[in-house]
Structures are given as C-alpha cells and as structure tokens.
Design an enzyme around this catalytic site. Structure first.
Site, PDB file in Angstrom:
ATOM      1  N   ASP A 188      43.145  40.426  27.572  1.00 48.39           N
ATOM      2  CA  ASP A 188      43.509  41.659  28.284  1.00 48.39           C
ATOM      3  C   ASP A 188      42.339  42.525  28.717  1.00 48.39           C
ATOM      4  OD1 ASP A 188      46.193  41.085  28.142  1.00 48.39           O
ATOM      5  OD2 ASP A 188      46.496  42.166  26.261  1.00 48.39           O
ATOM      6  N   ASP A 212      41.556  47.404  29.038  1.00 50.80           N
ATOM      7  CA  ASP A 212      42.800  47.566  28.279  1.00 50.80           C
ATOM      8  C   ASP A 212      42.597  48.589  27.161  1.00 50.80           C
ATOM      9  OD1 ASP A 212      45.473  47.067  27.602  1.00 50.80           O
ATOM     10  OD2 ASP A 212      44.863  45.656  26.056  1.00 50.80           O
ATOM     11  N   ASP A 216      41.765  46.353  18.955  1.00 51.39           N
ATOM     12  CA  ASP A 216      43.104  45.890  18.588  1.00 51.39           C
ATOM     13  C   ASP A 216      43.037  45.079  17.304  1.00 51.39           C
ATOM     14  OD1 ASP A 216      43.936  47.019  20.922  1.00 51.39           O
ATOM     15  OD2 ASP A 216      44.772  45.202  21.798  1.00 51.39           O
ATOM     16  N   ARG A 268      46.714  56.534  21.193  1.00 52.45           N
ATOM     17  CA  ARG A 268      46.446  55.414  20.274  1.00 52.45           C
ATOM     18  C   ARG A 268      45.153  55.600  19.486  1.00 52.45           C
ATOM     19  NH1 ARG A 268      48.419  49.833  23.323  1.00 52.45           N
ATOM     20  NH2 ARG A 268      50.441  50.623  24.010  1.00 52.45           N
TER      21      ARG A 268
END
Length: 390
Positions: A188, A212, A216, A268
């Site tokens: 991504d 992106d 993660d 986030r």
C-alpha cells in the site's frame, strides 16, 4: 564476519582516542549528568556513554515494553555489517548494500552505514530475523519509493533513520527475509509494515508524507515497542490490527511510548483493532479527526500522555467505530493524562482499567505527565556528531 572497516585507519584512530581520554574532562561529566536528568529511560541507557560507537550492541539492552530486552540480537556470533553502497537490486542484491545485509545474511546481524546515504529502494525491503538496522552517527533516508516490511520475522530493531514519501508497489518478486526470492503482492505504501512479526522494536525514527500510513502492525504481529519516534505530516499515522475480521489480532500487544505526534497529523495515533495497546508518555501536538480510535472491542490504556487539541476542529481525543456486536466491549481508559487547549477523552464507563501485565524485563517506571515535553524532545532521528554525545 563481514566488515568494511579499513584496519590501518582504525588502529591509528584508537591510539589517538587513548591519548585524549587519559585526561579527565570534568566538564563533560557534569554535562552528561545534567543531560541524563532530561532523558527518558531508554535514552539514558546508552546516550550518556561517550564510547557508544565502540559498543553499539549496548542498545539491545535498552528496550522496554512488550519487546522486552533485545539481547537475542547480540552475542559472540553477531555479524557486523556496514552499508557502503546506496544502490538497490531487489532480486540479486550486491554485498555492501542495505538489502544484502537485511535480507541475505542469515545470522544475527548489526547493520551500520559508512556515510550519509539517501536510499531509494526498488521494492519493499524484507528484513530477516535477528537483524538490527542502526543509523546512528550518519544521516540515512529511505525515501521516494518502496520502504520497509517485516514479514514473518522476529527480533528486529530499526533505529535512527528517516522514512518518508513511501509509495505503493505493484505485485512482483523480491528477495525474501530468508535469502530466497519470493513473490510479493500489492503493497500500500506504508513506511513500516509488520506482517506476522513478533518482538519488534522501532526507535528514534522520523516518519512523514507516505502514500498510505506510517506504521502498520498487522496479521497477528505482537510484542512490539514503538518508542522515541517523530510522526508528522500524515493523514493515517499508525494502524494496529489488520482488519475487523482478522481475529488473530486479539493476541496483539503493543507499547507506544515517548513518541511525538504532529504537527499536521489527521488520525490513527493509533487506530487499534481487537488487541491491547499501552500508550504512555507521548506528546500529541494536535489532530484533525481524532488521536486514538479503533473498532472490534480493543483494549487501550492511555497513561500520562499530553494531548494538545488543535485550535480548530475536533477537541475529542478518541473515536470509536461502533457495531451492534461489540458496543459494550470497549475498554478505552485515560489515567493521569493531561489535556490542553480544550482536549477531552471519552472513557469506557465502569469496569477496570486493563493492565499491561508486563514481565519483569518488560516493565518500566512511568514518568509524571509534567515531564512529557522533556522526555519527547529528542524524538525522531538523533544528530550524533563525532565530538559530542549523541
């Protein structure tokens, strides 16, 4: 052992150092003591040592939180590998390049860099287990194309590099973490992505402007510590948990400590699914949508963080994606946090604050929130010169 040091230069340098350090320098000692009072517990572990370059693996004893100590990354069988070539071949990497050290060598390896480097990876860099990437003392940027993936690996340290302008990648072949070429699907455009990884420490990284997200933690990854990093200029910052249906992430445990979020971060920080996160002693310099959020009944303990709300936009720290199945399963708690500029935190009503349940080697003392600005002032890449402490 792989080494690209020039031996004759090394020995002359060592003799010069012996002459210098034989004379006491009380000014430096006093300065070190003062600096030590301003450092967090991770940095105090190694930054006060003027000879840290001669003992780089000391860093492995300094991690805290769910990674525990990273002592599996060091020992008599440790390979010291120096990157001398910033080029990249994703299938047949040359000795001296970063990919050769991170993907091909199948031993404990401590990777350093000969000089300042700007590395443009042709494909995502897949890092093998028991690998440390140590950028202290030079300026290392991995930018403007593919970035880093930790795929089915354990005991990995990434320290003191910049990751930015990372881009998505089409499917294709790449050197895998076990030194074998493997097919890799679409990527991504994250700066760092963990996939089924464990015991990972991300420390003193500067991350920004990626296609992106910045970091993660996905697909069953666990026992992760994210510390001393600077996250800025990004929409989606940090994702913990692959998707709502990936139940293995219920076992995920992540410590997020001493990080600086902002400016210009939207959401986030982190967004968490299923698992548990201990978010402690971080500085939040504004947000647009929210700072901390998630779905699928995660557990989160926010402790002694400083949340500074944006001048315009949402003042609320948290966000929840509700569903009828898990509306009552949320465990979001704020303990001893501080809120400025109108910031607010919506906590779970009733129940007990979930504990991190750290082992003895994972445990650490939590600082008073009044010291968060000091504890995070060195977040991101450190500028380490040859004439002073790091």
């Amino acid at each position: 052992m792989i080494s690209y040091n020039v031996n004759f230069k090394y020995w002359h340098f060592t003799l010069a150092i012996i002459v210098v350090v034989s004379i006491p320098n009380f000014g430096v000692a006093k300065e070190s003591k003062i600096d030590g009072l301003k450092m967090n517990v991770i940095d105090r572990c190694w930054r006060l040592n003027p000879e840290w370059r001669m003992n780089r693996p000391q860093l492995a004893t300094c991690s805290i939180g769910y990674t525990g100590k990273m002592t599996n990354n060091v020992g008599k069988d440790l390979v010291h590998y120096k990157v001398i070539d910033p080029s990249d071949d994703p299938i047949n990497p040359k000795p001296g390049t970063l990919r050769y050290g991170a993907s091909v060598i199948q031993h404990k390896v401590w990777i350093t860099f000969q000089r300042d480097m700007h590395i443009r990876l042709e494909r995502p860099l897949l890092i093998s287990s028991f690998t440390t990437i140590d950028g202290r003392g030079v300026n290392v940027d991995i930018a403007e194309n593919a970035c880093i993936m930790i795929f089915k690996a354990t005991n990995v340290i990434i320290h003191n590099i910049r990751l930015h302008h990372c881009k998505s990648q089409a499917p294709g072949d790449v050197m895998g973490p076990e030194g074998k070429v493997i097919p890799l699907g679409h990527v991504d455009g994250d700066a760092i992505r963990l996939v089924t990884a464990s015991k990972i420490w991300i420390d003193h990284i500067t991350l920004y402007n990626c296609q992106d997200g910045l970091l993660d933690v996905t697909r069953g990854s666990t026992n992760v510590t994210i510390s001393n990093n600077w996250f800025r200029n990004q929409d989606k910052v940090m994702l913990l948990g692959h998707d709502d249906g990936y139940m293995r992430d219920q076992n995920m445990k992540v410590t997020i400590i001493y990080n600086h979020f902002g400016p210009n971060c939207n959401q986030r920080m982190p967004r968490i699914r299923h698992g548990y996160a201990h978010v402690v002693n971080n500085l939040y310099l504004g947000w647009l949508q929210y700072a901390i959020g998630g779905s699928m009944g995660p557990s989160l303990k926010s402790e002694a963080n400083l949340f500074i709300a944006p001048t315009k936009g949402s003042k609320e720290v948290t966000w929840r994606k509700n569903s009828h199945a898990n509306e009552d399963a949320w465990e979001f708690y704020s303990v001893k946090d501080a809120f400025e500029n109108g910031a607010s935190f919506t906590m779970t009503k009733g129940g007990q604050v979930p504990k991190p349940n750290y082992s003895e080697e994972q445990n650490f003392n939590i600082a008073n929130v009044n010291y968060v600005r000091l504890l995070t002032r060195s977040s991101g890449v450190l500028r380490c010169t040859k004439t002073s402490l790091c």
